[in-house]
Write a protein that holds these residues in place. Sequence first.
Motif, PDB file in Angstrom:
ATOM      1  N   SER A  11      21.334  27.389  69.779  1.00  0.00           N
ATOM      2  CA  SER A  11      20.670  27.306  69.911  1.00  0.00           C
ATOM      3  C   SER A  11      19.479  27.597  69.243  1.00  0.00           C
ATOM      4  N   LYS A  12      19.852  28.864  67.940  1.00  0.00           N
ATOM      5  CA  LYS A  12      18.709  28.879  66.999  1.00  0.00           C
ATOM      6  C   LYS A  12      19.024  28.573  65.718  1.00  0.00           C
ATOM      7  N   THR A  14      19.254  29.578  62.553  1.00  0.00           N
ATOM      8  CA  THR A  14      18.672  31.118  61.386  1.00  0.00           C
ATOM      9  C   THR A  14      19.734  31.634  60.805  1.00  0.00           C
ATOM     10  N   LEU A  15      19.933  32.358  59.826  1.00  0.00           N
ATOM     11  CA  LEU A  15      21.332  32.269  59.014  1.00  0.00           C
ATOM     12  C   LEU A  15      22.305  33.600  60.080  1.00  0.00           C
ATOM     13  N   ASP A  16      21.604  33.966  60.424  1.00  0.00           N
ATOM     14  CA  ASP A  16      21.798  35.035  60.814  1.00  0.00           C
ATOM     15  C   ASP A  16      22.711  34.628  62.121  1.00  0.00           C
ATOM     16  N   MET A  17      21.761  33.588  63.332  1.00  0.00           N
ATOM     17  CA  MET A  17      22.111  32.986  64.252  1.00  0.00           C
ATOM     18  C   MET A  17      23.136  31.794  63.922  1.00  0.00           C
ATOM     19  N   ALA A  18      23.542  31.931  63.557  1.00  0.00           N
ATOM     20  CA  ALA A  18      24.946  31.071  62.124  1.00  0.00           C
ATOM     21  C   ALA A  18      25.947  31.200  62.431  1.00  0.00           C
ATOM     22  N   TYR A  19      25.861  32.912  62.117  1.00  0.00           N
ATOM     23  CA  TYR A  19      27.175  33.943  62.334  1.00  0.00           C
ATOM     24  C   TYR A  19      27.643  33.552  63.139  1.00  0.00           C
ATOM     25  N   SER A  20      26.981  33.965  64.481  1.00  0.00           N
ATOM     26  CA  SER A  20      27.507  34.565  65.668  1.00  0.00           C
ATOM     27  C   SER A  20      28.476  32.840  66.222  1.00  0.00           C
ATOM     28  N   PRO A  21      28.322  31.981  66.368  1.00  0.00           N
ATOM     29  CA  PRO A  21      29.026  30.940  66.901  1.00  0.00           C
ATOM     30  C   PRO A  21      29.996  30.675  65.837  1.00  0.00           C
ATOM     31  N   VAL A  33      42.781  29.173  71.047  1.00  0.00           N
ATOM     32  CA  VAL A  33      41.599  29.034  72.433  1.00  0.00           C
ATOM     33  C   VAL A  33      41.559  27.389  71.723  1.00  0.00           C
ATOM     34  N   ASP A  34      41.336  26.307  73.064  1.00  0.00           N
ATOM     35  CA  ASP A  34      40.216  25.198  72.824  1.00  0.00           C
ATOM     36  C   ASP A  34      39.399  26.000  72.454  1.00  0.00           C
ATOM     37  N   VAL A  35      38.065  25.173  71.186  1.00  0.00           N
ATOM     38  CA  VAL A  35      36.880  26.080  71.097  1.00  0.00           C
ATOM     39  C   VAL A  35      35.869  24.640  71.003  1.00  0.00           C
ATOM     40  N   THR A  36      34.466  24.567  72.038  1.00  0.00           N
ATOM     41  CA  THR A  36      33.970  23.853  71.590  1.00  0.00           C
ATOM     42  C   THR A  36      32.949  24.865  71.463  1.00  0.00           C
ATOM     43  N   ILE A  37      31.655  24.154  69.653  1.00  0.00           N
ATOM     44  CA  ILE A  37      30.528  24.889  69.609  1.00  0.00           C
ATOM     45  C   ILE A  37      29.633  23.665  70.191  1.00  0.00           C
ATOM     46  N   PHE A  38      28.707  23.485  70.845  1.00  0.00           N
ATOM     47  CA  PHE A  38      27.386  22.581  71.325  1.00  0.00           C
ATOM     48  C   PHE A  38      25.824  23.393  70.767  1.00  0.00           C
ATOM     49  N   PHE A  39      25.318  22.435  69.989  1.00  0.00           N
ATOM     50  CA  PHE A  39      24.610  22.593  69.260  1.00  0.00           C
ATOM     51  C   PHE A  39      23.467  22.422  70.000  1.00  0.00           C
ATOM     52  N   THR A  40      22.137  22.894  70.236  1.00  0.00           N
ATOM     53  CA  THR A  40      21.163  22.353  71.206  1.00  0.00           C
ATOM     54  C   THR A  40      20.217  22.315  69.913  1.00  0.00           C
ATOM     55  N   PHE A  41      18.568  22.224  70.057  1.00  0.00           N
ATOM     56  CA  PHE A  41      17.571  22.341  70.077  1.00  0.00           C
ATOM     57  C   PHE A  41      17.442  22.658  68.179  1.00  0.00           C
ATOM     58  N   TYR A  42      17.073  24.171  68.078  1.00  0.00           N
ATOM     59  CA  TYR A  42      17.813  24.559  67.009  1.00  0.00           C
ATOM     60  C   TYR A  42      18.201  24.616  65.512  1.00  0.00           C
ATOM     61  N   GLY A  43      19.379  24.669  66.799  1.00  0.00           N
ATOM     62  CA  GLY A  43      21.110  25.057  66.614  1.00  0.00           C
ATOM     63  C   GLY A  43      21.553  23.932  65.373  1.00  0.00           C
ATOM     64  N   LEU A  44      21.262  22.695  65.646  1.00  0.00           N
ATOM     65  CA  LEU A  44      20.674  21.664  65.013  1.00  0.00           C
ATOM     66  C   LEU A  44      20.538  21.572  63.542  1.00  0.00           C
ATOM     67  N   ILE A  57      16.793  33.412  57.015  1.00  0.00           N
ATOM     68  CA  ILE A  57      16.663  34.605  58.034  1.00  0.00           C
ATOM     69  C   ILE A  57      14.862  35.279  57.834  1.00  0.00           C
ATOM     70  N   SER A  58      14.620  35.543  58.669  1.00  0.00           N
ATOM     71  CA  SER A  58      13.030  35.992  58.812  1.00  0.00           C
ATOM     72  C   SER A  58      13.348  37.243  59.440  1.00  0.00           C
ATOM     73  N   PRO A  59      12.809  38.387  58.804  1.00  0.00           N
ATOM     74  CA  PRO A  59      12.316  40.246  59.220  1.00  0.00           C
ATOM     75  C   PRO A  59      11.246  39.793  60.383  1.00  0.00           C
ATOM     76  N   LEU A  60      10.409  39.020  60.737  1.00  0.00           N
ATOM     77  CA  LEU A  60       9.442  38.768  61.414  1.00  0.00           C
ATOM     78  C   LEU A  60      10.317  39.266  62.559  1.00  0.00           C
ATOM     79  N   GLY A  61       9.574  40.035  63.862  1.00  0.00           N
ATOM     80  CA  GLY A  61      10.406  39.865  65.138  1.00  0.00           C
ATOM     81  C   GLY A  61      11.910  40.257  64.808  1.00  0.00           C
ATOM     82  N   ASN A  62      12.522  40.546  63.702  1.00  0.00           N
ATOM     83  CA  ASN A  62      13.917  40.701  63.915  1.00  0.00           C
ATOM     84  C   ASN A  62      13.812  42.285  63.644  1.00  0.00           C
ATOM     85  N   PRO A  63      13.502  43.580  64.557  1.00  0.00           N
ATOM     86  CA  PRO A  63      13.449  45.122  64.033  1.00  0.00           C
ATOM     87  C   PRO A  63      14.704  45.547  63.466  1.00  0.00           C
ATOM     88  N   ALA A  64      15.592  44.863  64.008  1.00  0.00           N
ATOM     89  CA  ALA A  64      17.060  46.072  64.272  1.00  0.00           C
ATOM     90  C   ALA A  64      17.680  45.257  62.376  1.00  0.00           C
TER      91      ALA A  64
END
Length: 138
Positions: A11-12, A14-21, A33-44, A57-64
Amino acid sequence: MANKKMTIIASKGTLDMAYSPLILATTAAAMDVDVTIFFTFYGLEIIKKGNADKLKISPLGNPAMPMPLPIPTLVASLPGMETIATAMMKSMFNKHGVATIGQLLDIAKESGVKLIACQMTMDVMGVHPSDIIDGVAF
C-alpha cells in the motif's frame, strides 16, 4: 496437505516500501508457497509502467534511515533531500548487489507470484489498465 499460501498487501509506493513485499514474495515463491501481492493505494506506483526505477525514498519521517550524519527534520524537508536520500540508498543497494525493483518484479512474475492491482484504487486515482505493467491482474 493443502498448499501453503501467502497474500501480501503493498500500500506504499516508496522505494523502501517496494522492497519488502517483493522480497517476501519471491522468497516465499522459491519455497513453493502460492503468493499473491495485492497493490492498493500508493502501492500502485510500484506496478505502473516506467516507475520501477523511479521510486524514491524520503528521509522525512524515517528516523531509522542510515545517514552519514544525523539530519534534523527541518533539513530533511528541504528541496533535494529526497533525491539525495534516494541516490544514497540506490548506491548502497548497487554496492551490495541488491536486485532493483524492476528485477524483483520480473523475478516475481517468473516465479508465479500473482500480482493484483486494486480496481477500486485505480478508479479513484484515475489509473488505467494501460498504465500498469504486463502480468498484473485487475
